[in-house]
Enzyme design. Structure first.
Site, short mmCIF file in Angstrom:
data_model
loop_
_atom_site.label_atom_id
_atom_site.label_comp_id
_atom_site.label_asym_id
_atom_site.label_seq_id
_atom_site.Cartn_x
_atom_site.Cartn_y
_atom_site.Cartn_z
N TRP A 16 -5.00 -31.47 -43.84
CA TRP A 16 -5.20 -31.37 -45.30
C TRP A 16 -6.21 -32.42 -45.77
O TRP A 16 -6.76 -32.32 -46.85
CB TRP A 16 -3.87 -31.53 -46.05
CG TRP A 16 -3.29 -32.94 -46.09
CD1 TRP A 16 -3.13 -33.79 -45.04
CD2 TRP A 16 -2.79 -33.64 -47.25
NE1 TRP A 16 -2.55 -34.97 -45.45
CE2 TRP A 16 -2.33 -34.90 -46.80
CE3 TRP A 16 -2.67 -33.32 -48.59
CZ2 TRP A 16 -1.76 -35.84 -47.67
CZ3 TRP A 16 -2.11 -34.27 -49.45
CH2 TRP A 16 -1.66 -35.51 -48.99
N ASP A 17 -6.47 -33.42 -44.94
CA ASP A 17 -7.47 -34.45 -45.23
C ASP A 17 -8.76 -33.79 -45.72
O ASP A 17 -9.44 -34.29 -46.61
CB ASP A 17 -7.82 -35.25 -43.96
CG ASP A 17 -6.63 -35.87 -43.26
OD1 ASP A 17 -5.57 -35.25 -43.26
OD2 ASP A 17 -6.78 -36.97 -42.70
N GLU A 38 5.53 -39.00 -44.80
CA GLU A 38 6.10 -38.46 -43.56
C GLU A 38 7.28 -39.25 -43.02
O GLU A 38 7.81 -38.91 -41.95
CB GLU A 38 4.98 -38.35 -42.52
CG GLU A 38 3.95 -37.30 -42.90
CD GLU A 38 2.75 -37.28 -41.97
OE1 GLU A 38 2.59 -38.21 -41.17
OE2 GLU A 38 1.94 -36.33 -42.07
N LYS A 94 5.53 -43.54 -46.90
CA LYS A 94 4.34 -43.86 -46.10
C LYS A 94 3.07 -43.82 -46.94
O LYS A 94 2.15 -44.59 -46.74
CB LYS A 94 4.25 -42.83 -44.96
CG LYS A 94 3.10 -43.03 -44.01
CD LYS A 94 3.14 -41.98 -42.92
CE LYS A 94 1.96 -42.09 -41.98
NZ LYS A 94 1.90 -40.97 -41.04
N GLN A 95 3.03 -42.88 -47.86
CA GLN A 95 1.79 -42.71 -48.63
C GLN A 95 2.07 -41.99 -49.94
O GLN A 95 3.18 -41.49 -50.14
CB GLN A 95 0.78 -41.91 -47.80
CG GLN A 95 1.19 -40.48 -47.52
CD GLN A 95 0.43 -39.90 -46.34
OE1 GLN A 95 0.80 -40.09 -45.20
NE2 GLN A 95 -0.63 -39.17 -46.61
C1 BGC Z 1 -1.07 -38.94 -42.46
C2 BGC Z 1 -1.42 -37.51 -42.84
C3 BGC Z 1 -2.84 -37.21 -42.38
C4 BGC Z 1 -2.99 -37.50 -40.90
C5 BGC Z 1 -4.42 -37.31 -40.43
C6 BGC Z 1 -1.26 -39.11 -40.97
O1 BGC Z 1 -0.99 -40.42 -40.61
O2 BGC Z 1 0.24 -39.24 -42.83
O3 BGC Z 1 -1.33 -37.36 -44.23
O4 BGC Z 1 -3.11 -35.89 -42.64
O5 BGC Z 1 -2.61 -38.82 -40.64
O6 BGC Z 1 -5.27 -38.19 -41.07
#
Ligand code: BGC
Length: 747
Positions: A328-329, A469, A578-579
């Site tokens: 999704w980035d 996550e 986490k984010q």
């Molecule tokens: C993040 C995800 C991201 C992925 C790739 C993961 O650590 O939590 O949101 O899509 O890294 O960058």
């Protein structure tokens, strides 16, 4: 544009970081920035070339190393670590897309050697890379140069000591003025034709060596003391399926040799100067911000695939992090920059998703759903590429179970969101008729089958992982539910629009077989979809989140290393996230919230977010800027703009964090400049960092190029072309910008 970045340290550790930050690429070939004279595990990445691999499904192939160069003087191999290194300097010039190196050595036998090189991965010729270098010594003697196509390359796997070989040489050939390797991936899906030639005007004897490692040409030259010798190494890499691959590759090699380095370089510089005319961001009063931002854009642009058989990957051609998978980035973090500045390129990346719509439908079916479910991690074939088990040790005794492939479903809504975002920006009717509408309808179908009806709550979405996550198998994740609702609404809205418009839009409705009753159901679900309740204005991130153990962190720090071990061990049982999750949803769907609600949520979640993912800070920075938290917004912006230059997450060697790079631009656009694309207008409400005297950049809105300049006192927008006036809303004031006009509004 003159922006260069200098580096002066030499050690295996710094080389790994330089490898990423000095990567050169052209959307097809990617070559990391390690010095050509030393061995490295990194070969070449060719965008779109994947192969099967244990644990990770398919991964981007570490293709033969083509940039390497062996050098011996009077029999002594000129390695940097075995002689006295007097000077080591590198310079990346992002204005012209070149990497320069200067080296001075004193060999063990006392010869002083100067070496200087200039490397490009050609902007206009996607198959071409060139290295020009100069050699000088204070002694006369025999210089031996080895120009290899090294096919002995492999990808590092779950442990660096486990290597997976993905290609083999099918053919090694040479002739006057070329060496050639025909290389196939192990699954035989792709063939690469690689040709090279080392050229000099000096009198040299040439021989060719074939071995298990590939093929190399060797030039030997008797050199005089204190004279500069010049060489050019030409490389062509091609992967077309044509049976005449070898002929085409060699033909192009012949062409570029004939053109010569200088002409190729002029053309390459022109390419970058055209790019920067559009992409450059000028910031008066803050050169640090300007440098970091344009550096991020440089790497983002280099990673943009030229073909729609692959999209932008999480870590670009810069490394093997996340194995060249697309997340999704791409849609949420990187694409907005391309949509605004290079819409044609953005379109190609969305077409990648369309090309994989059939795979997404199969994926949905496999999981018991309807419509199209896009994979959390996607490679060249569009099937789910997320590993579910990753061994931690060599023997594979300790494993990590990864659930994101099974549960991180929001990606499907994220893609639909970006299709709509693209349309809002571009008005590209044709794209929608051919690709966009179908993506929206099929993803809507997915959500309609993914929800479950709960008597008390309405439509719920169970067992998911949200952007945060740390918490797995949760019900009703705020981000997922809100984005799913949005996706369903898009389905309804675009269905109605298609009926109104008729023509090719209506044909798509018929082709996809969307029925009125189905759309009514979408509408009902979107109205009744459950959103976690607010407590004191704060949305619960998922069912039961508020009951978890509380733990707060300093928002100025990042990562998990700062947490006590006992917290780290049970992180999923705490309120730490986490984010950005609730905040990411509020940034994407800003209109659905008043500023007070956004503030309450921000204040609550910011002290519970570790920012262990680099995707977190951009979202928080944008929202912080809306809330007037200028210092924090700026702090996050700068951290993101320098994420690789400072190796902020300690994993720069794995590749460039491209989501963050795109996020940095979004902080500028949506945060500091406060630009929102509405249905029929562009809204601008800037909140520039106080030290910025002016910011200037351009973007394309529905086919019209706009130049925007914002100072603390005014906003100036100039349009280049177009036929109709554009409606602007500058801090509440409605204005119309006619074709080729400029409007200046006071703040
Ligand atoms: C993040 C995800 C991201 C992925 C790739 C993961 O650590 O939590 O949101 O899509 O890294 O960058």
């Amino acid at each position: 544009m003159k922006f260069s970045f200098q580096f002066k340290e030499y050690s295996p550790k710094t080389e790994e970081v330089y490898g990423t930050i000095l990567t050169l690429g052209n959307g097809y070939i990617g070559i990391r920035g390690e010095i050509e004279l030393e061995p490295t595990i990194y070969g070449t990445t060719v965008l779109g070339i994947y192969d099967y691999t244990p644990c990770f499904y398919r991964e981007i192939v570490n293709a033969p190393r083509v940039i390497g160069l062996g050098m011996m003087f009077n029999g002594e191999p000129l390695n940097l670590s075995t002689h006295k290194l007097l000077k080591y300097e590198k310079e990346l010039d992002i204005g012209e897309g070149s990497l320069k190196t200067w080296i001075e050595l004193e060999t063990n036998r006392g010869a002083r050697i100067s070496y200087e090189s200039l490397r490009i991965v050609h902007g206009k010729r996607k198959n071409v890379a060139v290295l020009k270098f100069k050699f000088k010594t204070d002694k006369k003697g025999l210089l031996t140069l080895i120009n290899p196509i090294d096919v002995d390359v492999a990808n590092p796997s779950y442990r660096p000591e486990i290597l997976v070989r993905h290609c083999y040489a099918e053919e090694l050939d040479f002739g006057e003025g070329f060496i050639y390797a025909g290389v196939k991936t192990i699954d035989k899906k792709y063939t690469l034709g690689i040709a090279s030639s080392l050229v000099t005007d000096e009198k040299a004897s040439r021989s060719v060596v074939k071995s298990a490692n590939g093929i190399a040409e060797v030039l030997s030259i008797e050199v005089e003391a204190n004279r500069v010798y010049e060489f050019v190494k030409y490389v062509v890499i091609s992967s077309e399926r044509a049976p005449a691959l070898k002929d085409k590759t060699l033909k192009e090699l012949g062409e570029i040799k004939k053109l010569g380095f200088d002409k190729l370089f002029v053309d390459h510089r022109k390419y970058w100067s055209e790019i920067w005319k559009k992409a450059k961001v000028e910031i008066d009063g803050d050169k640090g911000a300007e440098k970091g931002l344009n550096f991020s854009l440089f790497h983002l642009i280099q990673s943009l695939p030229r073909d729609s058989n692959i999209s932008l990957t999480a870590r670009g051609t810069h490394g093997f992090g996340y194995r060249g998978h697309v997340f999704w980035d791409t849609e949420i973090y990187a694409l907005p920059f391309f949509i605004a500045v290079f819409p044609e390129d953005a379109k190609r990346m969305l077409i990648y998703r369309y090309r994989n719509l059939e795979a997404a439908k199969k994926n949905a079916k496999l999981n018991g759903y309807e419509g199209a479910q896009f994979p959390w991690e996607s490679a060249d074939d569009g099937y789910e590429a997320t590993p579910s088990l990753v061994p931690l040790d060599m023997a594979g005794k300790e494993v990590v179970r990864i659930y994101t492939g099974e549960e991180e479903h929001h990606i499907t809504a994220d893609i639909a969101y970006t299709v709509d975002f693209y349309y809002k920006f571009t008005n590209d009717e044709d794209f929608m008729a051919k690709y966009g509408l179908e993506i929206i309808f099929e993803t809507t179908r997915f959500w309609a089958s993914r929800v479950e009806f709960d008597e008390k709550k309405g439509y719920v979405i169970k067992k998911v992982i949200g952007p945060d996550e740390y918490h797995e198998h949760v019900d009703n994740n705020f981000f997922t539910n809100l984005m799913a609702k949005h996706n369903l609404l898009l389905g309804v809205t675009y269905y109605k629009r298609a009926l109104n418009k008729g023509g090719s839009w209506k044909e798509t409705v018929d082709r996809v077989g969307v029925r009125e009753e189905e759309v009514q159901k979408w509408s009902e679900i979107s109205e009744k979809i459950y959103l976690p309740p607010q407590v004191d204005g704060v949305f619960e991130e998922f069912d039961g989140y508020f009951d978890l153990e509380d733990y707060t962190v300093d928002p100025h720090d990042i990562g998990e290393a700062r947490l006590p071990e006992e917290i780290r061990k049970k992180i999923g049982k705490t309120k730490l996230i986490k984010q950005a999750d609730v905040i990411a949803a509020q940034y994407l769907l800003k209109d659905q919230f008043d500023i007070e609600t956004i503030k309450k949520n921000f204040d609550y979640y910011i002290v519970r977010t570790t920012h262990a993912s680099s995707l977190s800070m951009p979202a928080y920075s944008i929202v912080a800027s809306w809330l007037g938290y200028e210092d924090l917004a700026y702090e996050y912006f700068m951290k993101c703009a320098y994420i690789e230059l400072k190796n902020l997450y300690g994993n720069t060697h794995d590749g460039f964090h491209l989501a963050t790079a795109g996020g940095v631009w979004q902080v500028l656009f949506r945060g500091f400049c406060g630009i929102d694309i509405e249905e029929n207008s562009i809204k601008i409400a800037p909140r520039l960092p106080s030290k910025w005297k002016a910011v200037k950049f351009g973007f394309s809105f529905r086919g019209i190029w706009l130049e925007i300049k914002i100072t603390p006192k005014e906003v100036a927008v100039r349009s280049a072309g177009g036929k109709e006036a554009i409606r602007l809303n500058i801090v509440g004031e409605e204005l119309f910008l006619g074709p080729n006009e400029q409007i200046v509004a006071s703040l």
